[in-house]
Design a protein around this motif. Structure first.
Motif: not given
Length: 172
Positions: A2-8, A25-28, A58-60
């Motif tokens: 989801r959008w909130w996962d983009i930063d990690p 932008g590519m992930f969005w 933590r995103v792994i």
């Protein structure tokens, strides 16, 4: 994902693919096509609870699939280095192949850096076969891509498997 996962995800992306990391932008853009009745994408994140280290969730790992008609294309699979060899790459790939089956895709394509033998072996274990090269595909390093393909029968369960990594939550 989801959008909130983009930063990690971006942090891990930059660590693993410093020369050709995807942009925010590519992930969005990809996530914009991952929801609703007309969805053509499936993006996943793998997380662990870092409570023992005081770091929270933590995103792994993460993975993405794009579809068009009966063809799917694995866009990305990434696993944090400290989780290499745990089976997480296999789990993410299994989830993408299950998604391709749900999208009724008969053919799954991917590109892999020619110097990424670890990934090539993973894909070969799942039945992907090399079909060609894309010269200079990965920029700015001018690294060639090995193109691989898996052909499946969307009516069979051959694209679906069941692999899990203990303590890891995978969600889209």
């Amino acid at each position: 994902m989801r959008w909130w996962d983009i930063d990690p995800v971006l942090e891990l992306e930059k660590e693993l693919f410093p020369e050709d990391a995807w942009s925010r932008g590519m992930f969005w853009s990809e996530l914009a096509h991952a929801r609703g009745a007309e969805a053509t994408r499936r993006y996943l994140v793998a997380e662990v609870d870092g409570a023992e280290t005081g770091s929270g969730v933590r995103v792994i790992g993460y993975a993405g699939l794009a579809t068009a008609g009966e063809q799917a294309d694995i866009q990305t699979i990434a696993v944090a280095r400290d989780h290499w060899g745990t089976g997480l790459g296999s789990t993410l790939l299994t989830e993408l192949l299950t998604a391709a089956s749900e999208f009724e895709c008969a053919e799954i394509m991917l590109e892999c850096r020619v110097d990424n033998v670890r990934a090539q072996k993973l894909y070969e274990r799942f039945g992907f076969a090399p079909i060609g090269f894309r010269r200079g595909y990965y920029q700015p390093g001018n690294v060639d891509a090995l193109v691989m393909r898996l052909t499946t029968d969307p009516d069979s369960s051959s694209a679906a498997g069941s692999t899990s990594v203990q303590g890891t939550e995978i969600h889209d």
